[in-house]
Design an enzyme around this catalytic site. Structure first.
Site, mmCIF file in Angstrom:
data_model
loop_
_atom_site.group_PDB
_atom_site.id
_atom_site.type_symbol
_atom_site.label_atom_id
_atom_site.label_comp_id
_atom_site.label_asym_id
_atom_site.label_seq_id
_atom_site.Cartn_x
_atom_site.Cartn_y
_atom_site.Cartn_z
ATOM 1 N N HIS A 211 -21.359 29.519 -1.344
ATOM 2 C CA HIS A 211 -22.130 29.575 -0.104
ATOM 3 C C HIS A 211 -21.205 29.266 1.054
ATOM 4 O O HIS A 211 -20.316 28.426 0.918
ATOM 5 C CB HIS A 211 -23.278 28.560 -0.139
ATOM 6 C CG HIS A 211 -24.325 28.853 0.878
ATOM 7 N ND1 HIS A 211 -24.223 28.437 2.182
ATOM 8 C CD2 HIS A 211 -25.479 29.557 0.788
ATOM 9 C CE1 HIS A 211 -25.277 28.869 2.846
ATOM 10 N NE2 HIS A 211 -26.056 29.553 2.036
ATOM 11 N N ASP B 3 -30.170 31.693 -4.906
ATOM 12 C CA ASP B 3 -30.496 32.949 -5.574
ATOM 13 C C ASP B 3 -30.191 32.930 -7.066
ATOM 14 O O ASP B 3 -30.582 33.840 -7.792
ATOM 15 C CB ASP B 3 -29.729 34.115 -4.922
ATOM 16 C CG ASP B 3 -30.301 34.421 -3.552
ATOM 17 O OD1 ASP B 3 -31.526 34.331 -3.411
ATOM 18 O OD2 ASP B 3 -29.522 34.716 -2.637
HETATM 19 N N1 CMC Z 1 -17.431 34.276 -7.578
HETATM 20 C C1 CMC Z 1 -16.070 34.168 -7.644
HETATM 21 N N2 CMC Z 1 -15.304 33.773 -6.611
HETATM 22 C C2 CMC Z 1 -15.928 33.462 -5.456
HETATM 23 C C3 CMC Z 1 -17.323 33.554 -5.318
HETATM 24 C C4 CMC Z 1 -18.072 33.968 -6.435
HETATM 25 N N3 CMC Z 1 -19.415 34.071 -6.351
HETATM 26 N N4 CMC Z 1 -17.689 33.192 -4.058
HETATM 27 C C5 CMC Z 1 -16.530 32.895 -3.424
HETATM 28 N N5 CMC Z 1 -15.468 33.049 -4.270
HETATM 29 C C6 CMC Z 1 -14.062 32.741 -3.969
HETATM 30 C C7 CMC Z 1 -13.437 33.794 -3.071
HETATM 31 O O1 CMC Z 1 -12.837 34.829 -3.823
HETATM 32 C C8 CMC Z 1 -12.448 32.960 -2.310
HETATM 33 O O2 CMC Z 1 -11.349 32.713 -3.156
HETATM 34 P P1 CMC Z 1 -9.857 32.537 -2.546
HETATM 35 O O3 CMC Z 1 -9.893 31.294 -1.710
HETATM 36 O O4 CMC Z 1 -8.971 32.428 -3.731
HETATM 37 O O5 CMC Z 1 -9.595 33.778 -1.728
HETATM 38 C C9 CMC Z 1 -13.152 31.618 -2.103
HETATM 39 O O6 CMC Z 1 -14.058 31.520 -3.204
HETATM 40 C C10 CMC Z 1 -13.931 31.523 -0.789
HETATM 41 O O7 CMC Z 1 -14.814 32.652 -0.715
HETATM 42 P P2 CMC Z 1 -15.199 33.422 0.615
HETATM 43 O O8 CMC Z 1 -15.553 34.828 0.278
HETATM 44 O O9 CMC Z 1 -14.148 33.189 1.654
HETATM 45 O O10 CMC Z 1 -16.486 32.604 1.034
HETATM 46 P P3 CMC Z 1 -17.563 33.063 2.106
HETATM 47 O O11 CMC Z 1 -18.053 31.825 2.711
HETATM 48 O O12 CMC Z 1 -16.995 34.098 3.012
HETATM 49 O O13 CMC Z 1 -18.702 33.786 1.231
HETATM 50 C C11 CMC Z 1 -20.575 34.088 -0.173
HETATM 51 C C12 CMC Z 1 -19.859 33.149 0.815
HETATM 52 C C13 CMC Z 1 -21.960 33.515 -0.483
HETATM 53 C C14 CMC Z 1 -20.760 35.469 0.471
HETATM 54 C C15 CMC Z 1 -19.735 34.204 -1.470
HETATM 55 O O14 CMC Z 1 -19.617 32.933 -2.072
HETATM 56 C C16 CMC Z 1 -20.299 35.221 -2.449
HETATM 57 O O15 CMC Z 1 -19.972 36.402 -2.354
HETATM 58 N N6 CMC Z 1 -21.167 34.775 -3.420
HETATM 59 C C17 CMC Z 1 -21.838 35.681 -4.323
HETATM 60 C C18 CMC Z 1 -23.044 36.325 -3.638
HETATM 61 C C19 CMC Z 1 -24.181 35.357 -3.462
HETATM 62 O O16 CMC Z 1 -24.570 34.627 -4.379
HETATM 63 N N7 CMC Z 1 -24.798 35.376 -2.259
HETATM 64 C C20 CMC Z 1 -25.965 34.560 -1.938
HETATM 65 C C21 CMC Z 1 -25.656 33.499 -0.954
HETATM 66 S S1 CMC Z 1 -26.941 32.252 -0.821
HETATM 67 C C22 CMC Z 1 -28.366 33.036 -0.234
HETATM 68 C C23 CMC Z 1 -28.179 33.827 1.009
HETATM 69 O O17 CMC Z 1 -27.427 33.506 1.898
HETATM 70 O O18 CMC Z 1 -28.892 34.811 1.127
#
Ligand code: CMC
Length: 428
Positions: A306, A363
């Site tokens: 998140h 989720d």
């Molecule tokens: N699985 C594997 N690696 C992950 C994941 C994941 N679900 N989420 C983040 N990472 C890694 C990412 O690759 C990055 O690694 P590194 O530092 O080595 O490059 C690090 O963690 C930080 O990730 P980010 O993409 O910079 O984080 P963000 O804040 O931009 O994205 C997120 C947040 C929720 C979009 C992301 O965690 C994600 O894609 N999660 C899966 C989709 C999901 O469950 N979404 C629902 C969110 S909660 C409800 C809502 O908001 O609607």
């Protein structure tokens, strides 16, 4: 505004920037004079360190796993309140008295019908249209039906638009679902309360009455409370950005629905269930975790991570507890729950997930409960949209009530071609 300042030095120029303090949470540096004073913009892709507005609706402390609606902890609202009361709280800022609640419920109940032409509009879709596509288009179309609520400057019109959206969203959502499976649309029954009425519109067939287990309505009401608002997330920020242009409430909320659809946001609940089904068995979990850690795979664990929570998502904690209870009470034995629990266990002790503070989010479990409630997978994000409508429209109204609103207009770091002369077609 506080009397404290931050000083930023760019080359040989120092500029004093005021700090903006909220009632809780970190203070912000007001960078609005920055360009004028230094000729520089700020660069913050994904708005990870940018507050775009002031808001008094929802507070999140992502490090401590705290979520408050209008100051009330989500745990207390989940235990003691119900969705429609939470919607009132988000809109009005205070919990209602009994008389205020009765009036609000009565008003919402009497706006649940949709215009017959909206039904015809839905029937224009191909039978296999995704219900989020139908919901998004149908909600945008409401501005063509309700001309008496598109003057954003009139507080009474803003309020009526909010009521209409909260009232009609379940009716339109259920109609979209029934159209996709070829069932006749069921009209809202006003003798039922909000969530039960929605379940009737979803599942009742003309030929026999619906026997509804009260556990189902209770569980869905709780999920709606947990999804009702979440501060400046992508869809709410979209609603505010569209709202900042003066667009009408229906167009603004339709934009929020579109933003919610993506798998990184509300679409994650649908994606989680598909992922669990693909993993298929608890014995395949280690392989899935390894794949999620491999950046070349393009695969992420859906339902993990998140932007704001760097601790357990408090909503996920509540849903996790509820999942077992609901499955037990409904007598559902879902093998996907075993896969989910094994996945959670494996990720929570894996260094990759621990270092990046990637916990299960709201989720991760909601899909398993929706499945137990017999909500079809492609309707999961629609469920989220019904609940989040309360939050979206509360933000849209707040934006119009707060003085000093300006059109949202970010800048960019241009990385394209530098000036060059046009070359005639025959010379290229
Ligand atoms: N699985 C594997 N690696 C992950 C994941 C994941 N679900 N989420 C983040 N990472 C890694 C990412 O690759 C990055 O690694 P590194 O530092 O080595 O490059 C690090 O963690 C930080 O990730 P980010 O993409 O910079 O984080 P963000 O804040 O931009 O994205 C997120 C947040 C929720 C979009 C992301 O965690 C994600 O894609 N999660 C899966 C989709 C999901 O469950 N979404 C629902 C969110 S909660 C409800 C809502 O908001 O609607």
């Amino acid at each position: 505004m506080s009397d404290k300042n931050a000083t930023l030095t760019v080359a040989d120029r120092s500029v004093s920037l005021p700090l903006v303090e909220g009632s809780q949470g970190p203070s912000c540096i007001d960078i609005s004079p920055l360009y004028r004073e230094t000729g520089h913009f700020t660069f913050d892709p994904g708005f990870a360190a940018t507050a775009a507005c002031k808001s008094a609706i929802t507070f999140i402390d992502g490090d401590k796993g705290v979520l408050l609606y209008r100051g009330y902890p989500i745990e207390q609202l989940a235990e003691k309140s119900r969705f429609l009361e939470v919607a009132y709280l988000l809109l009005e800022g205070e919990l209602p008295s009994s008389a205020e609640m009765a009036k609000f419920e009565d008003t919402v109940t009497h706006h649940t019908m949709m215009h017959e032409s909206v039904k015809n509009f839905l029937h224009g879709f191909h039978y296999d249209a995704h219900p989020m596509a139908m919901l998004c288009a149908a909600i945008a179309s409401l501005s063509a039906f309700y001309h008496d609520t598109v003057d954003n400057e009139d507080p009474a019109q803003r309020k009526l638009a909010a009521i209409r959206l909260i009232a009609k969203m379940p009716t339109i959502a259920a109609a979209a679902y029934r159209y996709s499976i070829g069932w006749p649309v069921r009209y809202p029954r006003n003798n039922l309360e909000y969530v039960t009425r929605f379940l009737h519109m979803m599942f009742e067939v003309p030929s026999e009455p619906l026997e509804l287990n009260p556990v189902v309505a209770k569980a869905l009401d709780l999920l709606f409370i947990l999804h009702a608002d979440h501060e400046q997330n992508a869809s709410t920020s979209t609603v505010r950005l569209v709202g900042s242009t003066g667009a009408n409430p229906y167009a603004s909320i339709a934009a929020g629905i579109a933003a919610l659809w993506g798998p990184a946001h509300g679409g994650a609940n649908e994606a989680v269930l598909k992922m669990l089904a693909e993993i298929g068995d608890a014995k395949n979990v280690e392989k899935a975790v390894a794949r999620a850690k491999d950046k070349d795979s393009g695969f992420r664990l859906m339902g993990f991570g998140h932007r704001v929570y760097k601790n357990f998502d408090p909503r996920a904690r509540i849903i996790r507890e509820m999942t077992h209870k609901v499955l037990d009470e409904l007598g559902v034995d879902d093998p996907l729950l075993d896969v989910a629990l094994k996945l959670e266990e494996a990720a929570l002790k894996d260094d990759y997930f621990v270092e990046r503070k990637l916990y299960p989010n709201v989720d991760f479990y909601s899909g398993i409960i929706y499945k137990a409630l017999r909500i079809p997978t492609e309707m999961f994000t629609v469920m989220f949209a019904i609940a989040r409508t309360a939050g979206w429209i509360a933000h849209w109204i707040e934006q119009h009530e707060m003085p000093g609103g300006r059109i949202g207009r970010p800048r960019q770091v241009y990385v394209g071609a530098t000036p060059r002369d046009y070359v005639a077609l025959d010379k290229r």
